[in-house]
Scaffold this active site. Structure first.
Site, PDB file in Angstrom:
ATOM      1  N   CYS A  38      24.158  -3.743  -2.086  1.00 37.52           N
ATOM      2  CA  CYS A  38      23.090  -4.776  -1.989  1.00 37.52           C
ATOM      3  C   CYS A  38      23.143  -5.606  -0.868  1.00 37.52           C
ATOM      4  O   CYS A  38      23.902  -6.462  -0.598  1.00 37.52           O
ATOM      5  CB  CYS A  38      23.435  -5.740  -3.178  1.00 37.52           C
ATOM      6  SG  CYS A  38      23.442  -4.779  -4.927  1.00 37.52           S
ATOM      7  N   TRP A  92      15.433  -4.531  -4.332  1.00 33.44           N
ATOM      8  CA  TRP A  92      15.582  -3.242  -4.409  1.00 33.44           C
ATOM      9  C   TRP A  92      16.728  -2.308  -4.394  1.00 33.44           C
ATOM     10  O   TRP A  92      17.199  -1.595  -3.597  1.00 33.44           O
ATOM     11  CB  TRP A  92      14.762  -2.599  -3.047  1.00 33.44           C
ATOM     12  CG  TRP A  92      13.474  -3.321  -2.633  1.00 33.44           C
ATOM     13  CD1 TRP A  92      12.154  -3.006  -3.400  1.00 33.44           C
ATOM     14  CD2 TRP A  92      13.017  -4.079  -1.582  1.00 33.44           C
ATOM     15  NE1 TRP A  92      11.234  -3.516  -2.721  1.00 33.44           N
ATOM     16  CE2 TRP A  92      11.786  -4.344  -1.721  1.00 33.44           C
ATOM     17  CE3 TRP A  92      13.666  -4.545  -0.779  1.00 33.44           C
ATOM     18  CZ2 TRP A  92      11.039  -5.258  -0.798  1.00 33.44           C
ATOM     19  CZ3 TRP A  92      13.076  -5.590   0.240  1.00 33.44           C
ATOM     20  CH2 TRP A  92      11.982  -5.720   0.377  1.00 33.44           C
ATOM     21  N   GLN A 134      -4.453  32.598   9.653  1.00 31.86           N
ATOM     22  CA  GLN A 134      -3.612  31.857  10.639  1.00 31.86           C
ATOM     23  C   GLN A 134      -3.576  30.387  10.132  1.00 31.86           C
ATOM     24  O   GLN A 134      -2.568  29.862  10.263  1.00 31.86           O
ATOM     25  CB  GLN A 134      -4.030  31.839  12.017  1.00 31.86           C
ATOM     26  CG  GLN A 134      -3.880  33.243  12.442  1.00 31.86           C
ATOM     27  CD  GLN A 134      -4.219  33.377  14.049  1.00 31.86           C
ATOM     28  OE1 GLN A 134      -4.538  32.497  14.610  1.00 31.86           O
ATOM     29  NE2 GLN A 134      -3.861  34.431  14.819  1.00 31.86           N
ATOM     30  N   GLN A 166      -1.654  20.241   0.845  1.00 33.11           N
ATOM     31  CA  GLN A 166      -2.842  20.946   1.356  1.00 33.11           C
ATOM     32  C   GLN A 166      -2.484  22.295   0.863  1.00 33.11           C
ATOM     33  O   GLN A 166      -3.912  23.033   0.494  1.00 33.11           O
ATOM     34  CB  GLN A 166      -2.939  20.651   2.684  1.00 33.11           C
ATOM     35  CG  GLN A 166      -4.141  20.962   3.393  1.00 33.11           C
ATOM     36  CD  GLN A 166      -5.282  20.178   2.807  1.00 33.11           C
ATOM     37  OE1 GLN A 166      -5.214  19.121   2.457  1.00 33.11           O
ATOM     38  NE2 GLN A 166      -6.337  20.717   2.957  1.00 33.11           N
ATOM     39  N   GLU A 201      16.761   2.660   4.471  1.00 32.65           N
ATOM     40  CA  GLU A 201      18.296   2.881   5.305  1.00 32.65           C
ATOM     41  C   GLU A 201      17.576   2.731   6.900  1.00 32.65           C
ATOM     42  O   GLU A 201      17.894   3.287   7.780  1.00 32.65           O
ATOM     43  CB  GLU A 201      18.651   4.122   5.195  1.00 32.65           C
ATOM     44  CG  GLU A 201      19.364   4.369   4.035  1.00 32.65           C
ATOM     45  CD  GLU A 201      20.717   4.288   4.065  1.00 32.65           C
ATOM     46  OE1 GLU A 201      21.367   4.578   5.340  1.00 32.65           O
ATOM     47  OE2 GLU A 201      21.463   3.984   3.329  1.00 32.65           O
ATOM     48  N   GLY A 202      16.492   1.695   7.076  1.00 30.76           N
ATOM     49  CA  GLY A 202      16.102   1.266   8.452  1.00 30.76           C
ATOM     50  C   GLY A 202      14.618   2.085   8.289  1.00 30.76           C
ATOM     51  O   GLY A 202      14.718   3.276   8.197  1.00 30.76           O
TER      52      GLY A 202
HETATM   53  C1  LIG Z   1      13.544   3.069  -3.659  1.00 33.64           C
HETATM   54  C2  LIG Z   1      14.384   1.939  -2.653  1.00 33.64           C
HETATM   55  C3  LIG Z   1      15.733   1.869  -2.649  1.00 33.64           C
HETATM   56  C4  LIG Z   1      16.276   0.862  -1.960  1.00 33.64           C
HETATM   57  N1  LIG Z   1      17.621   0.905  -1.862  1.00 33.64           N
HETATM   58  C5  LIG Z   1      18.327  -0.061  -1.302  1.00 33.64           C
HETATM   59  C6  LIG Z   1      19.841  -0.037  -1.585  1.00 33.64           C
HETATM   60  O1  LIG Z   1      20.583   0.379  -2.414  1.00 33.64           O
HETATM   61  N2  LIG Z   1      20.300  -1.373  -0.934  1.00 33.64           N
HETATM   62  C7  LIG Z   1      19.705  -2.220  -0.249  1.00 33.64           C
HETATM   63  O2  LIG Z   1      20.303  -3.109   0.412  1.00 33.64           O
HETATM   64  N3  LIG Z   1      18.281  -2.158   0.080  1.00 33.64           N
HETATM   65  C8  LIG Z   1      17.762  -0.931  -0.540  1.00 33.64           C
HETATM   66  N4  LIG Z   1      16.308  -0.867  -0.307  1.00 33.64           N
HETATM   67  C9  LIG Z   1      15.490  -1.807   0.731  1.00 33.64           C
HETATM   68  C10 LIG Z   1      15.170  -0.778   1.866  1.00 33.64           C
HETATM   69  O3  LIG Z   1      16.413  -0.644   2.784  1.00 33.64           O
HETATM   70  C11 LIG Z   1      14.220  -2.002   2.607  1.00 33.64           C
HETATM   71  O4  LIG Z   1      13.091  -1.802   1.779  1.00 33.64           O
HETATM   72  C12 LIG Z   1      13.800  -1.631   3.974  1.00 33.64           C
HETATM   73  O5  LIG Z   1      15.179  -2.050   4.971  1.00 33.64           O
HETATM   74  C13 LIG Z   1      12.598  -2.089   4.711  1.00 33.64           C
HETATM   75  O6  LIG Z   1      12.744  -3.457   4.408  1.00 33.64           O
HETATM   76  P1  LIG Z   1      11.310  -4.198   3.855  1.00 33.64           P
HETATM   77  O7  LIG Z   1      10.965  -3.466   2.847  1.00 33.64           O
HETATM   78  O8  LIG Z   1      11.727  -5.540   3.591  1.00 33.64           O
HETATM   79  O9  LIG Z   1      10.259  -4.107   4.922  1.00 33.64           O
HETATM   80  P2  LIG Z   1      10.070  -5.141   6.195  1.00 33.64           P
HETATM   81  O10 LIG Z   1      11.239  -5.413   6.840  1.00 33.64           O
HETATM   82  O11 LIG Z   1       9.232  -6.008   5.914  1.00 33.64           O
HETATM   83  O12 LIG Z   1       8.966  -4.098   7.013  1.00 33.64           O
HETATM   84  C14 LIG Z   1       7.501  -3.829   6.928  1.00 33.64           C
HETATM   85  C15 LIG Z   1       7.129  -3.103   8.122  1.00 33.64           C
HETATM   86  O13 LIG Z   1       7.214  -3.762   9.395  1.00 33.64           O
HETATM   87  C16 LIG Z   1       7.925  -3.033   9.988  1.00 33.64           C
HETATM   88  N5  LIG Z   1       8.743  -4.204  11.150  1.00 33.64           N
HETATM   89  C17 LIG Z   1       9.563  -4.993  10.791  1.00 33.64           C
HETATM   90  N6  LIG Z   1      10.244  -5.434  11.497  1.00 33.64           N
HETATM   91  C18 LIG Z   1       9.822  -4.823  12.806  1.00 33.64           C
HETATM   92  C19 LIG Z   1       9.984  -4.815  14.095  1.00 33.64           C
HETATM   93  N7  LIG Z   1      11.028  -5.610  14.538  1.00 33.64           N
HETATM   94  N8  LIG Z   1       9.299  -3.859  14.824  1.00 33.64           N
HETATM   95  C20 LIG Z   1       8.484  -2.872  14.591  1.00 33.64           C
HETATM   96  N9  LIG Z   1       8.200  -2.891  13.054  1.00 33.64           N
HETATM   97  C21 LIG Z   1       8.850  -3.864  12.383  1.00 33.64           C
HETATM   98  C22 LIG Z   1       8.549  -2.131   9.445  1.00 33.64           C
HETATM   99  O14 LIG Z   1       8.956  -0.848   9.915  1.00 33.64           O
HETATM  100  C23 LIG Z   1       7.753  -1.664   8.213  1.00 33.64           C
HETATM  101  O15 LIG Z   1       6.717  -0.833   8.638  1.00 33.64           O
HETATM  102  C24 LIG Z   1      15.800   0.284  -0.942  1.00 33.64           C
HETATM  103  C25 LIG Z   1      14.152   0.338  -1.004  1.00 33.64           C
HETATM  104  C26 LIG Z   1      13.465   1.015  -1.741  1.00 33.64           C
HETATM  105  C27 LIG Z   1      11.963   1.089  -1.839  1.00 33.64           C
END
Ligand SMILES: Cc1cc2nc3c(=O)[nH]c(=O)nc-3n(C[C@H](O)[C@H](O)[C@H](O)COP(=O)(O)OP(=O)(O)OC[C@H]3O[C@@H](n4cnc5c(N)ncnc54)[C@H](O)[C@@H]3O)c2cc1C
Length: 429
Positions: free
Chosen positions: A153, A187, A324, A382, A409-410
């Site tokens: 987490c 999450w 093709q 598709q 994972e980023g």
């Molecule tokens: C099914 C699922 C399982 C998960 N499992 C885990 C888990 O086990 N443990 C855990 O800790 N987390 C987990 N996560 C969380 C996950 O790692 C995050 O959702 C993810 O890191 C993205 O963070 P966010 O959702 O807050 O998106 P945000 O950080 O809010 O990003 C939103 C958008 O803005 C973009 N963005 C943000 N900052 C920048 C920047 N500086 N430059 C350019 N673009 C940017 C992002 O690329 C994205 O497109 C999980 C999520 C899901 C959906």
């Protein structure tokens, strides 16, 4: 040198390279898998084909953790400490991605419910003391008769990509030698249903991510509760939920790496020196090629299904693959999947053999594989036409599952940020 002389020299070099008078150690580079790797691949493939695939649609619809399948995986040794240790033992680093690709070829939702535990295990492995490894890693898996899962987490409602924004706090109660955790995690894969939770918390907010530490929350600890379970687009057999930490007290020994090491690290940071590790980022970087392998598995499954479909489905009096437009799409799908796998294998090999990721090669692997999985599964829909859009055919589920690989994972954007910073040495924003 005359032209003839240059040719003769080149011929000699080629002969030498081919073994004529060179070293007897054999070629230093090969992409051929060894027998152990092939055996493990075939074994996991058999499980994916015979146990995971047939169960995939049911657990996707139920949106529940497939405990009976996890139990089957535990019984055969695919899920458990020994299995993971065996995969990790391969010094080339390839067995772990191979296993992941095969399992996720079977189904990604079930694959994640089996391998979601490994993120917590990776954190303990990467940051724990030998005693902590021995105590907690087996507990993450439980036993073959009664398997358990673990959760890692890090993310929070306001701290996803921006790990430094983590608000969950860890305060040390010296009198009791306990850490007190407070905050909300978002999450979390296996959040709340896990026996062992690994929590990333801030011990000094002023230091951003350099003030973070990782804590094990033992099974049944008061104050660690599941919040809302998340309803998802894909990966629906895998449980995802918020985790609430409310005055959650864990023994001092649950700080991964120990207090002495943490105090030293914080002192270095406060003095303005570089810190060696950032708890959450370290875990993510180590696991990226493996996550990429999961995406490759999904892509390959969708490609194989759509190739067979295109050979069977007839329109205008001939199989659609004879056009093709369809055949070239399939050629590109195969090409992209193979390219992604090569990046994944390179990253996995680099990680296992201790190479420096000078150009963020781990991030490259995950980025490419995630985007390939999204693109290939969309192409697969598709190629199947109307059937591809229905839940009667698996590519629809594969497409939903693939999408997470450009997010968790980023995100893809964050991977590009990491890569562009690595190649330029500049603080790209
Ligand atoms: C099914 C699922 C399982 C998960 N499992 C885990 C888990 O086990 N443990 C855990 O800790 N987390 C987990 N996560 C969380 C996950 O790692 C995050 O959702 C993810 O890191 C993205 O963070 P966010 O959702 O807050 O998106 P945000 O950080 O809010 O990003 C939103 C958008 O803005 C973009 N963005 C943000 N900052 C920048 C920047 N500086 N430059 C350019 N673009 C940017 C992002 O690329 C994205 O497109 C999980 C999520 C899901 C959906």
């Amino acid at each position: 040198m005359s032209e003839r002389g240059a040719v003769a020299e080149a011929e000699e070099l080629v002969a030498e390279a081919a073994g004529g008078g060179g070293s007897t150690d054999g070629p230093a580079f090969t992409l051929e898998l060894n027998q152990d790797q092939k055996d493990i691949r075939d074994w996991v493939h058999g499980f994916a084909e015979n146990v995971v695939r047939p169960a995939a649609s049911e657990w996707d619809e139920r949106e529940e953790t497939p405990w009976p399948v996890i139990q089957e995986a535990a019984k055969i040794g695919l899920y458990g400490f020994e299995g993971l240790a065996q995969f990790w033992a391969d010094e080339t680093g390839l067995t772990l991605p191979i296993v992941n690709e095969e399992l996720f070829w079977g189904d990604a939702g079930i694959g994640m419910s089996i391998f979601g535990t490994s993120l917590a295990v990776a954190a303990i492995f990467g940051q724990g003391t030998p005693e902590q490894l021995g105590e907690w890693i087996p507990q993450c898996f439980g036993t073959a008769e009664e398997p358990k899962v673990a959760a890692f987490c890090s993310s929070e409602p306001d701290a996803g990509s921006d790990v430094s924004a983590i608000r969950t706090t860890a305060k040390y109660d010296e009198a009791k030698d306990e850490w007190v955790l407070n905050g909300q995690k978002a999450w979390a894969t296996n959040g709340g249903i896990a026996d062992v939770h690994v929590i990333i918390a801030s011990v000094d907010r002023k230091l951003g991510s350099r003030g973070h530490a990782a804590f094990v929350v033992p099974p049944g600890t008061a104050g660690c509760e599941q919040g809302a379970k998340v309803k998802k687009h894909g990966l629906r057999a895998s449980h995802t939920a918020d985790v609430h930490l409310d005055d959650c007290r864990v023994p001092g020994s649950c700080l991964l790496g120990g207090k002495e090491k943490l105090d030293e690290r914080l002192a270095r940071v406060r003095e303005g020196k570089k810190s060696k590790s950032q708890a959450a980022m370290q875990t993510f970087e180590a696991s990226r090629p493996t996550v990429g392998a999961q995406a490759v598995g999904i892509a390959r499954a969708a490609y194989e299904y759509s190739l067979e479909y295109a050979k069977e489905r007839e329109q205008f009096g001939r199989p659609i693959v004879e056009n093709q437009a369809i055949a070239f799409a399939l050629a590109d799908m195969k090409l992209e999947i193979d390219a992604a796998r090569l990046l994944v294998w390179r990253g996995a090999w680099m990680g296992r053999s201790g190479q420096t990721f000078e150009n963020a090669e781990g991030s490259m692997a995950k980025l490419k594989a995630g985007e390939v999985a999204v693109w290939v599964t969309e192409r697969a829909i598709q190629i199947l036409g109307g059937n591809g859009y229905t839940r009667e055919f698996p590519v629809e589920r594969m497409s939903r599952d693939a999408k997470i690989y450009t997010i968790f994972e980023g995100t893809s954007e964050i991977q590009r940020l990491v890569i562009s910073r690595a190649i330029s040495g500049m603080q790209i924003r």
